[in-house]
Motif scaffolding. Sequence first.
Motif, PDB file in Angstrom:
ATOM      1  N   LYS A  68       0.837  -1.207   0.000  1.00 54.50           N
ATOM      2  CA  LYS A  68       0.000   0.000   0.000  1.00 54.50           C
ATOM      3  C   LYS A  68       0.867   1.251   0.000  1.00 54.50           C
ATOM      4  O   LYS A  68       0.560   2.238  -0.673  1.00 54.50           O
ATOM      5  CB  LYS A  68      -0.926  -0.007   1.211  1.00 54.50           C
ATOM      6  CG  LYS A  68      -2.052  -1.020   1.115  1.00 54.50           C
ATOM      7  CD  LYS A  68      -2.961  -0.944   2.331  1.00 54.50           C
ATOM      8  CE  LYS A  68      -4.119  -1.928   2.210  1.00 54.50           C
ATOM      9  NZ  LYS A  68      -5.019  -1.876   3.368  1.00 54.50           N
ATOM     10  N   ALA A  69       1.941   1.205   0.766  1.00 56.08           N
ATOM     11  CA  ALA A  69       2.849   2.342   0.819  1.00 56.08           C
ATOM     12  C   ALA A  69       3.484   2.575  -0.551  1.00 56.08           C
ATOM     13  O   ALA A  69       3.660   3.716  -0.988  1.00 56.08           O
ATOM     14  CB  ALA A  69       3.927   2.098   1.867  1.00 56.08           C
ATOM     15  N   ALA A  70       3.821   1.475  -1.230  1.00 61.83           N
ATOM     16  CA  ALA A  70       4.417   1.580  -2.555  1.00 61.83           C
ATOM     17  C   ALA A  70       3.437   2.200  -3.538  1.00 61.83           C
ATOM     18  O   ALA A  70       3.821   2.945  -4.443  1.00 61.83           O
ATOM     19  CB  ALA A  70       4.844   0.191  -3.037  1.00 61.83           C
ATOM     20  N   HIS A  71       2.177   1.884  -3.363  1.00 66.34           N
ATOM     21  CA  HIS A  71       1.122   2.442  -4.216  1.00 66.34           C
ATOM     22  C   HIS A  71       1.069   3.964  -4.063  1.00 66.34           C
ATOM     23  O   HIS A  71       1.074   4.715  -5.042  1.00 66.34           O
ATOM     24  CB  HIS A  71      -0.211   1.821  -3.803  1.00 66.34           C
ATOM     25  CG  HIS A  71      -1.378   2.312  -4.595  1.00 66.34           C
ATOM     26  ND1 HIS A  71      -1.740   1.763  -5.791  1.00 66.34           N
ATOM     27  CD2 HIS A  71      -2.264   3.308  -4.359  1.00 66.34           C
ATOM     28  CE1 HIS A  71      -2.802   2.406  -6.269  1.00 66.34           C
ATOM     29  NE2 HIS A  71      -3.140   3.336  -5.413  1.00 66.34           N
ATOM     30  N   ILE A  72       1.045   4.422  -2.825  1.00 65.73           N
ATOM     31  CA  ILE A  72       1.005   5.858  -2.562  1.00 65.73           C
ATOM     32  C   ILE A  72       2.303   6.511  -3.021  1.00 65.73           C
ATOM     33  O   ILE A  72       2.298   7.596  -3.612  1.00 65.73           O
ATOM     34  CB  ILE A  72       0.768   6.125  -1.064  1.00 65.73           C
ATOM     35  CG1 ILE A  72      -0.648   5.701  -0.679  1.00 65.73           C
ATOM     36  CG2 ILE A  72       0.972   7.604  -0.738  1.00 65.73           C
ATOM     37  CD1 ILE A  72      -0.980   5.865   0.792  1.00 65.73           C
ATOM     38  N   ALA A  73       3.425   5.838  -2.776  1.00 64.55           N
ATOM     39  CA  ALA A  73       4.721   6.382  -3.166  1.00 64.55           C
ATOM     40  C   ALA A  73       4.794   6.628  -4.661  1.00 64.55           C
ATOM     41  O   ALA A  73       5.372   7.617  -5.118  1.00 64.55           O
ATOM     42  CB  ALA A  73       5.825   5.419  -2.741  1.00 64.55           C
ATOM     43  N   LYS A  74       4.188   5.713  -5.409  1.00 65.93           N
ATOM     44  CA  LYS A  74       4.221   5.843  -6.865  1.00 65.93           C
ATOM     45  C   LYS A  74       3.557   7.142  -7.323  1.00 65.93           C
ATOM     46  O   LYS A  74       4.091   7.876  -8.135  1.00 65.93           O
ATOM     47  CB  LYS A  74       3.514   4.627  -7.476  1.00 65.93           C
ATOM     48  CG  LYS A  74       3.815   4.406  -8.956  1.00 65.93           C
ATOM     49  CD  LYS A  74       2.884   5.166  -9.857  1.00 65.93           C
ATOM     50  CE  LYS A  74       3.225   4.848 -11.316  1.00 65.93           C
ATOM     51  NZ  LYS A  74       2.440   5.685 -12.249  1.00 65.93           N
TER      52      LYS A  74
END
Length: 213
Positions: A68-74
């Motif tokens: 989920k964090a990677a999703h937002i980071a993207k």
Amino acid sequence: MKKPWIILSAFTLLLLGSVFTITPNATYAEESIPQERHKDKEHHHSFMDEADFKRLTNQGYTKKEILKAAHIAKFADKKIDDVLKTYKDNDSSWEKTAAHYGLDLKDLKKKCHEHKEKFLEEHKEDVIKNVAEYSGKTEAQIQSWLDKGVPLRFIVGGSAMAKASNKDLAELVKLKQAGQSFKDIKNSLNLDKEKMHTEMKVLMKMIKEDIKK
């Protein structure tokens, strides 16, 4: 070369409707779409090797939190580590974390679905071929469901759901045609999430490998 294995996991979660619990397989998103890597330059939001993933899990983060964090980071153009820190600083709330970066979870969900649909449609023949093989159906049967309005996304997710629950895909398609949502059907089957996730990974790996041929 680092393996984009986490991308496949993300797409899987998006398809399962698990992203942000509003939910391919998929956490971080388009990033969640299986794709070939460029050898010369990698974007740190799009790929993560196993070493980085293990480093974050060793810090106490769950697989879902990392994705989920990677999703937002993207979408925020930030490092995953920074997003995870913000997440902890904001009472472990994804809504607050997204808002911190000027993002809205509903908009992210919409973008995820759009990219998911685009990926499936762009590789429709490969998807149908592999779903047919995986589910024990014919390509003609899969196409007939599509012709009757059953979404390709449902057929893909439904195939994994059928396998994980020892059901026939045709049974689940009938429930969908009767008006039940993917979530309703999944809940009624009391599925083991890990088992379904595993089945979805198997199916998506088949599709991805066929596309690369």
